[in-house]
Every structure is written in structure tokens, then in C-alpha cells.
Design a protein around this motif. Structure first.
Motif, PDB file in Angstrom:
ATOM      1  N   ASP A   1       0.837  -1.213   0.000  1.00 49.29           N
ATOM      2  CA  ASP A   1       0.000   0.000   0.000  1.00 49.29           C
ATOM      3  C   ASP A   1       0.867   1.256   0.000  1.00 49.29           C
ATOM      4  N   ASP A   2       1.928   1.228   0.795  1.00 46.50           N
ATOM      5  CA  ASP A   2       2.839   2.374   0.848  1.00 46.50           C
ATOM      6  C   ASP A   2       3.588   2.558  -0.470  1.00 46.50           C
TER       7      ASP A   2
ATOM      8  N   VAL B   1       8.129  -9.984  -4.348  1.00 48.91           N
ATOM      9  CA  VAL B   1       6.874 -10.295  -3.664  1.00 48.91           C
ATOM     10  C   VAL B   1       6.056  -9.017  -3.475  1.00 48.91           C
ATOM     11  N   VAL B   2       6.718  -7.946  -3.046  1.00 46.33           N
ATOM     12  CA  VAL B   2       6.004  -6.675  -2.876  1.00 46.33           C
ATOM     13  C   VAL B   2       5.428  -6.220  -4.213  1.00 46.33           C
ATOM     14  N   GLN B   3       6.216  -6.295  -5.276  1.00 44.57           N
ATOM     15  CA  GLN B   3       5.742  -5.853  -6.582  1.00 44.57           C
ATOM     16  C   GLN B   3       4.581  -6.716  -7.067  1.00 44.57           C
TER      17      GLN B   3
ATOM     18  N   LYS C   1      -2.959  -5.462  -6.580  1.00 42.30           N
ATOM     19  CA  LYS C   1      -3.826  -4.396  -6.065  1.00 42.30           C
ATOM     20  C   LYS C   1      -4.251  -3.393  -7.126  1.00 42.30           C
ATOM     21  N   VAL C   2      -3.359  -3.120  -8.068  1.00 36.49           N
ATOM     22  CA  VAL C   2      -3.684  -2.122  -9.096  1.00 36.49           C
ATOM     23  C   VAL C   2      -4.263  -2.762 -10.363  1.00 36.49           C
ATOM     24  N   GLY C   3      -4.459  -4.071 -10.311  1.00 34.46           N
ATOM     25  CA  GLY C   3      -5.120  -4.754 -11.405  1.00 34.46           C
ATOM     26  C   GLY C   3      -4.267  -5.066 -12.614  1.00 34.46           C
ATOM     27  N   LYS C   4      -2.976  -5.250 -12.421  1.00 31.01           N
ATOM     28  CA  LYS C   4      -2.102  -5.610 -13.551  1.00 31.01           C
ATOM     29  C   LYS C   4      -2.005  -7.092 -13.704  1.00 31.01           C
TER      30      LYS C   4
END
Length: 94
Positions: free
Chosen positions: A57-58, A83-85, A91-94
Motif C-alpha cells: 500500500d505504501d 513479492v512486494v511488486q 492491487k492495481v489490477g495488472k
């Protein structure tokens, strides 16, 4: 803005956390059961998973910068950039 703060990391659960994020340990009560039956502390794993999602989120908010700066900042905090990516993309729908 990123202040260099560190999240507490338990190196022993990091691999399990990544596997959980990939869905290899199931979800919900199925995950709780599988982890517990394998002698793994569910609460510790879930806490670390929650940290990954908070960091993602950050990242979306730009807290850790972009490109190599983001990779460096996440590594300093002990987070797996890939993992973060993955979570960010989810989350952003990619």
C-alpha cells in the motif's frame, strides 16, 4: 516519506510467507490448518503477510520511491522486492 524504519523480521518464516502469498498454503481456515499441522506458527506468518500488504500500500502511495531507489529501500527493510511488486500489481489490477 520513507524514514528508514525497520520492520521486525523472522528469517525462519520468510519463505513460508512468500509461499502463502503465492497461495501454496491455501487461504483462511485451510491455511491455518495446514500451517498448524506442519508446526508453523500461523499468527507469526499472518503478521508478516500483513506487513507485506501494508508495504505494498505504501509503495502505491510512493513512500519508498521508484525503480532502484524502491528496490534498495525495500531490501533495507528486509522485504522481497518481487513479492512486494507482485502484491502491488495485484492491487492495481495488472
Amino acid at each position: 516519506m520513507f524514514d528508514g524504519s525497520h520492520y521486525p523480521i523472522d528469517e525462519n518464516i520468510e519463505k513460508i510467507v512468500c509461499e502463502c502469498i503465492d497461495g501454496l498454503w491455501g487461504n483462511g481456515q485451510d491455511r491455518v490448518k495446514q500451517l498448524t499441522e506442519n508446526g508453523i506458527n500461523y499468527k507469526d506468518v499472518q503478521s508478516r503477510i500483513n506487513e507485506y500488504y501494508k508495504v505494498a500500500d505504501d509503495v502505491i502511495k510512493g513512500v519508498y520511491g521508484n525503480g532502484e531507489k524502491r528496490k534498495t529501500n525495500l531490501k533495507k527493510l528486509g522485504f522481497n522486492y518481487g513479492v512486494v511488486q507482485h502484491i502491488v500489481n495485484e492491487k492495481v489490477g495488472k
